[in-house]
Structure formats: C-alpha cells, structure tokens
Design a protein around this motif. Structure first.
Motif, short mmCIF file in Angstrom:
data_model
loop_
_atom_site.label_atom_id
_atom_site.label_comp_id
_atom_site.label_asym_id
_atom_site.label_seq_id
_atom_site.Cartn_x
_atom_site.Cartn_y
_atom_site.Cartn_z
N ASP A 117 0.91 -1.46 -0.23
CA ASP A 117 -0.01 -0.17 0.15
C ASP A 117 0.68 1.10 0.29
OD1 ASP A 117 -2.39 -1.21 0.36
OD2 ASP A 117 -2.82 -0.87 2.00
N LYS A 118 0.11 2.07 -0.89
CA LYS A 118 0.99 3.87 -0.67
C LYS A 118 0.33 4.71 0.74
CE LYS A 118 2.33 3.28 -5.86
NZ LYS A 118 2.56 3.07 -6.61
N LEU A 140 6.72 4.52 1.20
CA LEU A 140 6.39 5.24 1.33
C LEU A 140 6.35 6.38 0.25
CD1 LEU A 140 7.09 5.33 4.77
CD2 LEU A 140 5.80 5.14 3.98
N ILE A 141 5.74 7.22 0.13
CA ILE A 141 5.84 8.74 -0.93
C ILE A 141 6.59 9.77 -0.53
CG2 ILE A 141 5.07 10.33 -2.57
CD1 ILE A 141 4.99 6.54 -3.38
N SER A 142 6.90 10.70 -0.52
CA SER A 142 7.50 11.98 0.17
C SER A 142 6.77 12.51 -0.41
CB SER A 142 8.92 11.66 -0.19
OG SER A 142 9.20 12.83 1.23
N ILE A 159 -1.11 12.83 -4.58
CA ILE A 159 -2.47 11.36 -4.19
C ILE A 159 -3.16 11.61 -6.04
CG2 ILE A 159 -4.70 12.13 -3.57
CD1 ILE A 159 -3.38 13.64 -1.31
N ALA A 160 -3.45 12.12 -6.80
CA ALA A 160 -3.68 11.84 -7.89
C ALA A 160 -2.97 10.45 -8.77
CB ALA A 160 -4.04 12.89 -9.00
N GLU A 161 -1.47 10.91 -8.34
CA GLU A 161 -0.52 9.95 -9.50
C GLU A 161 -0.84 8.32 -8.43
OE1 GLU A 161 3.85 9.31 -10.15
OE2 GLU A 161 2.99 10.87 -9.86
N HIS A 162 -0.66 8.91 -7.10
CA HIS A 162 -0.43 7.58 -6.41
C HIS A 162 -1.77 6.19 -5.66
CE1 HIS A 162 3.46 7.27 -7.07
NE2 HIS A 162 3.87 8.65 -6.58
N LYS A 163 -2.84 7.35 -5.56
CA LYS A 163 -3.49 6.77 -4.63
C LYS A 163 -4.14 6.13 -3.47
CE LYS A 163 -6.56 6.30 -8.94
NZ LYS A 163 -5.01 7.45 -10.07
N PRO A 164 -3.13 6.69 -2.17
CA PRO A 164 -2.19 6.85 -1.33
C PRO A 164 -3.90 6.37 -0.35
CG PRO A 164 -2.52 8.46 -1.09
CD PRO A 164 -3.12 8.45 -2.51
N TYR A 196 -11.04 13.64 -3.30
CA TYR A 196 -9.55 12.39 -3.84
C TYR A 196 -10.36 11.10 -2.65
CZ TYR A 196 -6.99 14.63 -6.76
OH TYR A 196 -6.21 15.78 -8.15
N ASN A 197 -11.37 11.76 -1.91
CA ASN A 197 -11.86 10.54 -0.45
C ASN A 197 -10.72 8.91 -0.14
OD1 ASN A 197 -14.08 9.15 0.59
ND2 ASN A 197 -13.53 6.65 -1.16
N THR A 198 -9.36 10.36 0.88
CA THR A 198 -8.51 9.23 0.75
C THR A 198 -8.35 10.09 2.72
OG1 THR A 198 -7.42 10.12 -1.35
CG2 THR A 198 -6.18 9.75 0.13
N LEU A 199 -8.40 9.53 3.24
CA LEU A 199 -8.15 9.53 4.57
C LEU A 199 -7.04 10.47 5.21
CD1 LEU A 199 -9.24 8.70 7.25
CD2 LEU A 199 -7.31 6.93 7.40
N VAL A 200 -7.30 11.49 5.57
CA VAL A 200 -5.77 12.17 6.07
C VAL A 200 -5.51 11.97 7.73
CG1 VAL A 200 -4.80 14.70 6.70
CG2 VAL A 200 -6.01 14.28 4.22
N VAL A 201 -3.64 11.67 8.26
CA VAL A 201 -3.91 11.09 9.21
C VAL A 201 -2.78 12.47 9.68
CG1 VAL A 201 -2.27 10.30 11.04
CG2 VAL A 201 -3.94 8.77 8.82
N GLU A 202 -3.56 13.46 11.01
CA GLU A 202 -3.21 14.22 11.48
C GLU A 202 -2.60 14.47 12.93
OE1 GLU A 202 -4.32 18.73 12.86
OE2 GLU A 202 -5.58 17.46 13.30
#
Length: 398
Positions: A117-118, A140-142, A159-164, A196-202
C-alpha cells in the motif's frame, strides 16, 4: 540454527536517533539531539496531587484493568480539552486513549496498511512514523515541504498519481521541520481529502507549544468547515510534550469504523493503557492546572528558541540556513557550504561530537531522496547559556 525473523523486519532498521544516544555518555557533552521536553518543566506537584487524588477517590478503578477504549473520566477530559480548542461535537466516544500517540500511529498502521500500500508522508517527517509504516509493508511517498509545511499543490499531484491508502501530516510545528501549515493550506488539505476520497492522518503533539499567537485551528477543528472531511480524518494527540512522557497518554480520534478496528487491535497489544496513568491524567486535567503549565512551557521554550536562532546567526552565519521556529521543540536547518564550510550533516554530526555537542543529522527523516545537508537541533532541554555554548562548539566543528 540462527533465528528466523519475520520478513517485515527486512524493511526497517533501528532508530538512528536511538543509536546516536549511545554516543552521548561523553562527560560535558551538550545535547541538541533529543526530541523530548525538559524534565524541569514537569509540574511534579500537580502530578503528585493528581495521582493522590486518583488513589483517594477511585482506587479500585485506578489500579484495576480498564476498558480498552480508555478510562472514561479521562476520555471526557480529553474531549473537553479538544472541544476548547475548536473540535466541535467531539464526544468521548469519538476517541480512544492510547499508550502515547506513537501507539495511535501503530494502530493506524495495523488497521490500514497491507504490504505494498502507498502512504504519503512529508519529506522530512517523524522518523518513528517512517519505521512504523514500513514495518507493515507500506511504500512511502515523500511530499515536499517548504517553510510553511507541505506544498499542497504537489501533494494533490501525488494523491492523484499514487492513490494512497492515506496521507500522514504534522501540520503544527512538525518534527523535525518545525513548520507551521497556514490556514489556507489546511483547508486545501481537507478539500483534497474529500475530492480524492483519501484519509488524512493529523499528528498533533506540539500544537499547544506556540510562542506568540496561537496557530491556526487543527485539521480536526477545521473539518467542520469542509463538508465531508470529518469522515476522512484521523487525529492523534498526546500529553507527552505538555505534561509528561512518562504517563504515556495519547489518543486517537477517528471515524467510528476505523476507531472500532483500532480498538480491536489494541486489545491484542496491551489490553488497555495504564489505568493508573490515565486516572492521574484525568485528575490533573480536571484540576485545571494544564493552562498554567503550558504558559510556563511556552515562555521557557520561546526564550530558548530565540537564543538558539540568535546564536546560529551570530556564530555560523551564512554557513547555515533555517526558519526561526514559532513553536514546538526544534530548529530544522540546512548547511549551505558557504565559505568552504562543511555541507554534509552526517559529517558535521561526527565533527560536532568531537567538539562536545550533539544533534541529529537530517537524512533519517526522509523516506526518499534524503537531503544530506540538513540537520535537526532541539532547544528544549538546554538552558540559554548551554545553548550559546553548544552553538559556539558547532561553529568550531564547521
């Protein structure tokens, strides 16, 4: 026969910072290496009174096994604390207590990451996060940062490229960068989560350690302004930097389904965070002593941060570049090589140890394309005179 270890251990190595600590036994060494608060800042009297109150008022609950989700009075106090900082409608049931925020990150790794997973992280970011997520097999993507934190335009492209699986950020006085993400970028992050329906962890262990004006609201607090973002946001908090690391009290706020899975995984690891520590923390927060403690910490750390910045500018001059921190515990700096001075952080660290001062080179904080010219300096545990002396020694090591 040699022991056969799990394949997942092939992806990680021991902490470069922990290894560095082995070199710090030299007498008279001044350390800017640690990422921890000054023990002189601990409110020992307040913590003692809180632990006594826990034993006097609810000894059975404080000394017995507790719920995996956390000691309910502490969940209520954390909920009130977070609500006071703008996290509207945060009920105690919306969070679980963890053994430090580090466990919250581990639980997120356990529940979300499958091998391959990315995951997008800042470059640089918290070293233990890199190790933790890699342990569970993440690629991991930096995402690059500047003086104002993560560059949201580049983040969107990634995000658009890797769909993490998710994006991990430290928006407020990050470790190691010290960067403070401005309000417009914070809103952009939440908008990207929804788009992008992507979870963000703060991750927010340093947000209360500001030196002037309070920082912008946390992503958690701002999520009320971006429809749909609250369901795509996890928030990790901690009392380690503002009360005591020894209590090992942190928390995780997350969508209900994720929180349930994290609670289940926590059952497998420690059953429950120390109930005595939780009861002590609950009594401390209930007593209302934390605001005064934070005021003292902010004043001391602000003075030390200014002293370090002034000394670096005076003694190292054009050989080093950095942004004066507005909060947190760290100065993130970059060697320029000006005047033929050393330009490699790892080489500089070895020369600095010989001069009696320690810091952490920057390369371990990058998951990819490390910048070897970078370094992290902590001003938290040295007084002003030690800071000035330590920076003078750094100048001798250049």
């Amino acid at each position: 026969m040699p022991l056969q270890f799990a394949d997942r251990l092939n992806n990680v190595e021991t902490s470069a910072i922990r290894e560095l600590f082995k070199l710090l036994g030299k007498p008279g060494i001044i350390s800017f290496a640690g990422g921890f608060p000054d023990s002189a800042m601990f409110d020992v009297d307040g913590i003692r009174a809180a632990s006594n109150a826990a034993l006097d008022q609810e000894p059975g609950a404080a000394l017995q096994y507790g719920a995996t989700e956390g000691y309910q009075p502490l969940r209520e106090q954390i909920s009130a604390f977070m609500t006071s900082k703008g996290a509207a409608a945060l009920a105690p049931e919306n969070l679980i207590v963890t053994t430090g925020s580090q466990q919250a990150l581990d639980l997120l790794g356990k529940t979300l990451i499958s091998p391959g997973d990315k995951v997008i992280v800042e470059g640089p970011t918290f070293l233990a996060t890199i190790q933790c997520f890699r342990l569970y097999g993440a690629e991991l993507i930096s995402a690059p940062i500047d003086a104002d934190g993560v560059q949201t335009d580049v983040l969107e492209q990634l995000i658009a490229e890797h769909k993490p699986k998710f994006v991990y950020l430290i928006p407020t006085f990050g470790n190691p960068s010290g960067a403070l993400l401005p309000l417009d970028r914070r809103k952009k992050v939440l908008e990207l989560a929804v788009k992008y329906n992507t979870l963000v962890v703060e991750d927010d262990p340093y947000g209360d350690l500001y030196f002037g004006e309070a920082p912008p609201p946390s992503l958690l607090a701002l999520s009320a302004q971006v429809p749909g973002s609250r369901d795509l946001l996890a928030h990790c908090g901690s009392l380690s930097k503002v009360l005591s690391p020894g209590l090992r009290v942190g928390w995780l706020v997350a969508p209900p389904e994720l929180l349930a899975k994290a609670t289940m995984c926590k059952q497998f690891s420690d059953a429950a965070t120390s109930t005595f520590a939780q009861a002590t923390a609950a009594q401390y927060l209930k007593a209302g002593r934390l605001p005064g403690t934070l005021t003292r910490m902010r004043a001391v750390y602000a003075e030390r941060a200014q002293a370090m910045g002034d000394a670096l500018r005076k003694d190292l001059g054009q050989a080093i570049a950095f942004v004066q921190p507005q909060g947190g515990l760290f100065v993130w700096a970059r060697l320029t090589g000006a005047g033929g001075k050393v330009a490699d952080g790892n080489a500089f660290a070895k020369r600095a140890i010989e001069k009696g001062v320690a810091f952490v080179p920057g390369t371990p904080f990058f998951c990819a394309q490390p910048d070897s010219a970078t370094l992290r300096l902590s001003f938290a545990t040295a007084d002003v005179e030690k800071i000035r002396e330590g920076v003078a020694r750094l100048a001798q090591a250049l």
